[in-house]
Design an enzyme around this catalytic site. Sequence first.
Site, mmCIF file in Angstrom:
data_model
loop_
_atom_site.group_PDB
_atom_site.id
_atom_site.type_symbol
_atom_site.label_atom_id
_atom_site.label_comp_id
_atom_site.label_asym_id
_atom_site.label_seq_id
_atom_site.Cartn_x
_atom_site.Cartn_y
_atom_site.Cartn_z
ATOM 1 N N SER A 124 -9.272 41.588 137.815
ATOM 2 C CA SER A 124 -8.256 42.490 138.421
ATOM 3 C C SER A 124 -8.354 43.901 137.885
ATOM 4 O O SER A 124 -8.408 44.247 136.873
ATOM 5 C CB SER A 124 -6.964 41.824 138.215
ATOM 6 O OG SER A 124 -6.688 40.491 138.823
ATOM 7 N N GLU A 239 -12.138 28.290 137.703
ATOM 8 C CA GLU A 239 -10.793 28.417 137.259
ATOM 9 C C GLU A 239 -9.634 27.789 138.163
ATOM 10 O O GLU A 239 -8.642 27.156 137.536
ATOM 11 C CB GLU A 239 -10.523 30.056 137.719
ATOM 12 C CG GLU A 239 -9.200 30.238 136.908
ATOM 13 C CD GLU A 239 -8.712 31.940 137.098
ATOM 14 O OE1 GLU A 239 -9.797 32.481 137.663
ATOM 15 O OE2 GLU A 239 -7.819 32.495 136.542
ATOM 16 N N ASN A 372 -0.784 32.443 146.125
ATOM 17 C CA ASN A 372 -0.575 31.494 147.220
ATOM 18 C C ASN A 372 -1.019 31.727 148.327
ATOM 19 O O ASN A 372 -1.911 30.997 149.039
ATOM 20 C CB ASN A 372 1.018 31.104 147.212
ATOM 21 C CG ASN A 372 1.079 30.016 146.052
ATOM 22 O OD1 ASN A 372 0.536 29.834 145.048
ATOM 23 N ND2 ASN A 372 2.567 29.349 146.176
ATOM 24 N N GLU A 373 -0.824 33.056 148.800
ATOM 25 C CA GLU A 373 -1.232 33.425 150.030
ATOM 26 C C GLU A 373 -2.742 33.723 150.311
ATOM 27 O O GLU A 373 -3.012 33.289 151.316
ATOM 28 C CB GLU A 373 -0.477 34.984 150.491
ATOM 29 C CG GLU A 373 0.940 34.699 150.493
ATOM 30 C CD GLU A 373 1.907 34.542 149.248
ATOM 31 O OE1 GLU A 373 1.206 34.850 148.150
ATOM 32 O OE2 GLU A 373 2.921 34.220 149.277
#
Lengths: 388, 379
Positions: A124, A239, A372-373
């Site tokens: 990230s 992961e 989640n999205e």
Amino acid sequence: MSTANLEEFRQEIRTWIDENLPSELRVGTRKDLPKKLLSQWNKALISRGLVAPEWDTEYGGGGLDRKQAGVVKEELNAVRAPKLRTFGVAMLGPTLLEFGTEEQKREFLPQIARNEVTWCQGYSEPGAGSDLASLQTRAVREGDEYIVTGQKIWTTGADKADWIFCLVRTDPDAPKHEGISFLLFPMKQEGVKVSPLNLIDGSADFSQVFFDGARAKASHLVGPLNGGWTIAKRLLQHERTQDGGSEGGITGAMKDTIFDLVKREVGLDASGTLQDPTIRERLAQQELEQLGLRLTMRRAGEEMRASQTGRDIASLGKYRWANMVKDEQDIAMMAMGAQGLGWSGDGFGADQLERTRAWLTTRADSIWGGTNEVQLNVIAKRVLKIPE
Amino acid sequence: MGLILTEDQLILRDMAKSFFDEKSPVERMRALRDSRDAVGFSRDLWKEMGELGWIGILFPESVGGADMGYGELGVVLGECGRVLAPEPFMSTVLLGGNAILLGGNEPLQKELLPDVCSGNRILSLAFQERGRFAPYAIETKAKRDGDHYTITGRKSFVLDGHVADQIVVAARTAGSSGEREGLSLFVVEADAPGLTIHRDDLVDGRNGAHLVLENVAVDGARVLGTVDAGADVLDAVFNRATVGLCAEMVGSFEEAFERTLEYLKTREQFGVKIGTFQALRHRIANLFAEMEFTRSIVRDAQTAIDEGRNDIAEATSAAKARCSEVAPLIAGEAVQMHGGIGMTDEEEIGLFFKRLKAAELSLGDAIFHRNRFAHLRGY
């Protein structure tokens, strides 16, 4: 391996566990385990090749087949043995086995299996969260090295890590998915600065990492140049499988189960029923969710072994697991009431304080590793094959 | 038995699937409903299933059964669920048949079960007396009179009661409504004097019946299980019937899900397929997750029965709690995502919606089974 031989192997593993795992450690993976015993146990795991049971012995693994490795996992889980699961074993290892050169495997896998080198994951960035492929950290070739410049964020354990596996942009002119490479380099060098982030739960395990002229050997680029996105996605799958597959999630790491906690905090009536029927409902739903996840993961394993048409359930597992562990802590908070609102102090039990922190910590579970999205997007597109 | 179908079960599934695709598309169920067919299902098709050995799956070979388990029966019931086949598995096999199998003495089993297995005998179980499922809320009374009993009371929701040859009636020989003790089960002939059977049409196109019993005489030899301890048999029957119902439900909501998924991929609005809208993508992805979890839990409950595990009641309630929660979710979203067409009787998705509601509320809804699960788990 035949069933009889497999049973023999199971006995062998059981005996080995009995000889090597002291009872103090048979409580799951927890932070407060006695350090000396834990380090002895980890050494035993390493020397028996059980840190990475399925890797070839020449790479430091146990050289076991899938069924044997399954037996090892079952037996270790059955006695709640603490796990030695690192980023290296769980994520980088499988990735190197699939995409690495022979030299890379020989250089890195044995260190990982012996737990000698600590890895962190550079994915990230401040501007690349859910839209990970828009990452901007640059790596420019200079002789037989790459020079890395940019910034990563949410890097777990970066302050303690020896090495990083990092997504870097090697072709800024290509479409965003096609200019990314997967690069390994040491963290302890000039040009790498780590600045821990304080999170809402009071922890600082995550860091921001700044690269200003950090150096990587060109031979440590994994897979094809500009072909890093495929590797990145594959690794994320490992992961997600780890999370969805980890039974009980954070619960396993706590002294009290959620059931013990709710019974104690809410109380039972004379007939042994929880005093509060609504919390009882929530608790039953939580237990059914745990059951559903556990059985579905097991079913996926059976499908894979029987080579029946398995479905890709990594995203599904991660998504439901995240909701489940969050919900568990929500129930705990509801049950504790004001006793769940402590940050520190004698007015609160250690277990109550631990639960409160867990409630905060688990908020991250539906965010990292793909929100989640994002998981729902993946299910819709890749599993259900709905055109975008 | 694992969580996936065995080789033999996969073969059975393929057979059942082609059987129902060919002989029992959803239109057949609609035609039976619309013509208000006197039987409500096809006796011929039922006998064919008898010849294939499917009706007798659970029953021992000595009475003409196949002596297999809920893993196999679940496969057939799942395919029934996919096409909404109204054949009397619930009334005749899961409820009535199981009561005879689990509570009947040998002469009674030999007398009744062979014709059940061949599809020539229809059974049912009359237990319910009020709307919400409450297994021991039984007021119907059975009084002992010499070597027989006389039963008086009312029953509702007796599935396929209007065509049943025998009806197993749960009545109170002691105690009062709500108590587990004091219940007894009687095998009552459909044409017994004092028994009147009124056919009722149900929302899902199937057949219930309500019964009025006025001093119906039953021979003491036609008691199932032990007098006053009928709940032992009844509980075992309910567990098994519930797990069977769950298998059918999984078939029905998987079909409803797949039809809805297909609709999202084909229906266009605003110049694009509606499946491109994220509001819908996320919802259907979540339904998929619900469905997968539920399928695993239902399979585990079948295994619990087939392996005689000691947690059958828990596994059953886990399965039905999940099925009864997920069924209305999937069926409701299926109608919603179909939009206006989903409200028409012509579109088949509404038939799934109604069948799944009936199944959801039958033998205990999600709240009932979550409660029972919590109780069994000690909280």
